[in-house]
Design a protein around this motif. Structure first.
Motif, PDB file in Angstrom:
ATOM      1  N   ALA A 230      22.499  46.952  41.000  1.00  0.00           N
ATOM      2  CA  ALA A 230      21.705  47.162  39.793  1.00  0.00           C
ATOM      3  C   ALA A 230      20.399  47.875  40.119  1.00  0.00           C
ATOM      4  O   ALA A 230      19.985  48.801  39.406  1.00  0.00           O
ATOM      5  CB  ALA A 230      21.424  45.821  39.114  1.00  0.00           C
ATOM      6  N   VAL A 231      19.752  47.479  41.204  1.00  0.00           N
ATOM      7  CA  VAL A 231      18.500  48.133  41.614  1.00  0.00           C
ATOM      8  C   VAL A 231      18.766  49.587  41.973  1.00  0.00           C
ATOM      9  O   VAL A 231      18.018  50.495  41.586  1.00  0.00           O
ATOM     10  CB  VAL A 231      17.866  47.384  42.804  1.00  0.00           C
ATOM     11  CG1 VAL A 231      16.677  48.169  43.356  1.00  0.00           C
ATOM     12  CG2 VAL A 231      17.408  45.996  42.377  1.00  0.00           C
ATOM     13  N   TYR A 232      19.860  49.844  42.696  1.00  0.00           N
ATOM     14  CA  TYR A 232      20.192  51.218  43.100  1.00  0.00           C
ATOM     15  C   TYR A 232      20.499  52.087  41.889  1.00  0.00           C
ATOM     16  O   TYR A 232      19.950  53.200  41.747  1.00  0.00           O
ATOM     17  CB  TYR A 232      21.388  51.205  44.048  1.00  0.00           C
ATOM     18  CG  TYR A 232      21.944  52.582  44.335  1.00  0.00           C
ATOM     19  CD1 TYR A 232      21.241  53.471  45.143  1.00  0.00           C
ATOM     20  CD2 TYR A 232      23.149  52.992  43.782  1.00  0.00           C
ATOM     21  CE1 TYR A 232      21.734  54.746  45.397  1.00  0.00           C
ATOM     22  CE2 TYR A 232      23.654  54.258  44.034  1.00  0.00           C
ATOM     23  CZ  TYR A 232      22.942  55.130  44.837  1.00  0.00           C
ATOM     24  OH  TYR A 232      23.436  56.385  45.074  1.00  0.00           O
ATOM     25  N   VAL A 233      21.361  51.617  40.996  1.00  0.00           N
ATOM     26  CA  VAL A 233      21.750  52.411  39.827  1.00  0.00           C
ATOM     27  C   VAL A 233      20.550  52.655  38.927  1.00  0.00           C
ATOM     28  O   VAL A 233      20.340  53.782  38.437  1.00  0.00           O
ATOM     29  CB  VAL A 233      22.873  51.707  39.048  1.00  0.00           C
ATOM     30  CG1 VAL A 233      23.138  52.398  37.719  1.00  0.00           C
ATOM     31  CG2 VAL A 233      24.162  51.688  39.878  1.00  0.00           C
ATOM     32  N   HIS A 234      19.729  51.627  38.724  1.00  0.00           N
ATOM     33  CA  HIS A 234      18.553  51.788  37.878  1.00  0.00           C
ATOM     34  C   HIS A 234      17.587  52.806  38.488  1.00  0.00           C
ATOM     35  O   HIS A 234      16.893  53.525  37.769  1.00  0.00           O
ATOM     36  CB  HIS A 234      17.857  50.438  37.701  1.00  0.00           C
ATOM     37  CG  HIS A 234      16.706  50.481  36.730  1.00  0.00           C
ATOM     38  ND1 HIS A 234      15.399  50.599  37.129  1.00  0.00           N
ATOM     39  CD2 HIS A 234      16.677  50.434  35.375  1.00  0.00           C
ATOM     40  CE1 HIS A 234      14.613  50.604  36.076  1.00  0.00           C
ATOM     41  NE2 HIS A 234      15.352  50.508  34.989  1.00  0.00           N
ATOM     42  N   GLY A 235      17.563  52.878  39.821  1.00  0.00           N
ATOM     43  CA  GLY A 235      16.663  53.797  40.503  1.00  0.00           C
ATOM     44  C   GLY A 235      17.145  55.225  40.576  1.00  0.00           C
ATOM     45  O   GLY A 235      16.435  56.104  41.086  1.00  0.00           O
ATOM     46  N   LEU A 236      18.344  55.497  40.061  1.00  0.00           N
ATOM     47  CA  LEU A 236      18.868  56.866  40.094  1.00  0.00           C
ATOM     48  C   LEU A 236      18.089  57.802  39.179  1.00  0.00           C
ATOM     49  O   LEU A 236      18.207  59.011  39.287  1.00  0.00           O
ATOM     50  CB  LEU A 236      20.357  56.887  39.715  1.00  0.00           C
ATOM     51  CG  LEU A 236      21.312  56.270  40.736  1.00  0.00           C
ATOM     52  CD1 LEU A 236      22.720  56.205  40.164  1.00  0.00           C
ATOM     53  CD2 LEU A 236      21.302  57.063  42.030  1.00  0.00           C
ATOM     54  N   GLY A 237      17.342  57.220  38.259  1.00  0.00           N
ATOM     55  CA  GLY A 237      16.504  58.040  37.395  1.00  0.00           C
ATOM     56  C   GLY A 237      16.873  57.981  35.930  1.00  0.00           C
ATOM     57  O   GLY A 237      16.099  58.406  35.081  1.00  0.00           O
ATOM     58  N   GLY A 238      18.054  57.432  35.628  1.00  0.00           N
ATOM     59  CA  GLY A 238      18.470  57.398  34.235  1.00  0.00           C
ATOM     60  C   GLY A 238      18.262  56.054  33.566  1.00  0.00           C
ATOM     61  O   GLY A 238      18.568  55.890  32.400  1.00  0.00           O
ATOM     62  N   GLY A 239      17.755  55.073  34.297  1.00  0.00           N
ATOM     63  CA  GLY A 239      17.574  53.745  33.731  1.00  0.00           C
ATOM     64  C   GLY A 239      16.497  53.729  32.666  1.00  0.00           C
ATOM     65  O   GLY A 239      15.560  54.536  32.677  1.00  0.00           O
ATOM     66  N   GLN A 240      16.617  52.814  31.742  1.00  0.00           N
ATOM     67  CA  GLN A 240      15.657  52.720  30.637  1.00  0.00           C
ATOM     68  C   GLN A 240      14.602  51.663  30.958  1.00  0.00           C
ATOM     69  O   GLN A 240      14.872  50.710  31.667  1.00  0.00           O
ATOM     70  CB  GLN A 240      16.392  52.356  29.344  1.00  0.00           C
ATOM     71  CG  GLN A 240      17.371  53.448  28.921  1.00  0.00           C
ATOM     72  CD  GLN A 240      18.247  53.005  27.756  1.00  0.00           C
ATOM     73  OE1 GLN A 240      18.277  51.836  27.417  1.00  0.00           O
ATOM     74  NE2 GLN A 240      18.969  53.943  27.171  1.00  0.00           N
TER      75      GLN A 240
END
Length: 288
Positions: free
Chosen positions: A278-288
């Motif tokens: 979750a931390v990695y995916v959120h940090g990809l740049g598209g997280g809200q």
């Protein structure tokens, strides 16, 4: 007794070999070369006694020192795991949003999440999380089920339409055509209306299409067609399409929709790995 053959120019005895009139001189090897050769033999003998060297039926000689590269590898892995244990314990005890707010811990979790992503997620979402037809792009700002770090954690842990998980995201788009809810002409009309909302080629706004949308689609996609995350209804007004972004693609989806499924990874991977993902995916740049 045969007399040795001596080269008349150099006065050195030959080996007796001759090729096209050229004779090989029987010069002794340089002393430094011989001593180097003997040293190599001695080194090989000592090495084969001290380290694993000789294959046997059930294994090999262990060597007096008991050293092995496999053992060294296991020692290095154990040392790395020991160093990581403190951070892993923190991740296990903290909510995912708190982890993301700690720069050092977030960097550690993101590194672990990147490794897990390559193993478990890249097959569907791509190695760069760019997605594909039927698989969402995780780099943009379009999130069907929400893009906050807590929502991403929920989606990874429980999946979407994942059988056996009572907390999974679940939404069903009716088969408007194959179940006879709408006629072929009505499907075409509403598809043209939806296509016009995002500027797709061939789209056309008509009163009939707008009315059909309000009666059949607005409950999940919203009256303004910008999507409803609570219902899992995607935004229909932008250029992001999970399936084919064309009038024919929209017609096909309305007629008999394809419904994607994401596994619930929480039970398989454990809470710590899900938080790292979750931390990695959120940090990809598209997280809200």
């Amino acid at each position: 007794m045969k007399q040795p053959d001596v080269d008349h120019l150099s006065g050195i005895e030959t080996t007796g070999h001759e090729w096209d009139g050229i004779k090989e001189l029987n010069n002794p090897l340089p002393r430094w070369w011989l001593w180097t050769f003997y040293a190599c033999i001695a080194f090989a003998l000592v090495y084969s006694v001290l380290f694993p060297a000789w294959p046997l039926i059930g294994g090999g000689t262990p060597g007096l020192l008991g050293y092995s590269t496999r053992g060294e590898f296991h020692r290095e892995v154990a040392a790395a795991q020991s160093e990581q244990a403190a951070n892993l314990a923190k991740i296990a005890a903290m909510p995912v949003a708190v982890i993301a707010a700690d720069p050092a811990l977030a960097a550690f979790a993101s590194a672990g999440g990147a490794s897990a992503f390559k193993v478990y997620c890249s097959q569907c979402h791509g190695s760069g999380a760019e997605g594909g037809v039927g698989y969402p792009n995780l780099n943009d700002d379009e999130w069907i089920w929400g893009g906050s770090i807590d929502q991403i954690y929920q989606t990874i842990a429980h999946g979407a339409r994942s059988l056996g998980d009572d907390q999974t995201h679940d939404s069903i788009m009716p088969n408007f055509g194959s179940d006879g809810i709408l006629t072929r002409d009505q499907i075409r009309s509403v598809a043209l209306y939806v296509a016009s909302l995002s500027g797709l080629a061939g789209g056309e706004k008509t009163p009939e299409g707008e009315q059909l949308y309000a009666q059949n689609c607005a409950a999940c996609h919203g009256p303004d067609a910008k999507g409803l995350q609570a219902m899992g209804g995607p935004n229909l007004t932008n250029a992001i399409w999970l399936y084919r972004g064309s009038v024919d693609g929209i017609v096909a989806q309305i007629n008999h929709p394809r419904l994607g499924m994401m596994p619930a990874w929480g039970a398989k991977l454990g809470d710590v790995t899900v938080k790292e993902l979750a931390v990695y995916v959120h940090g990809l740049g598209g997280g809200q």
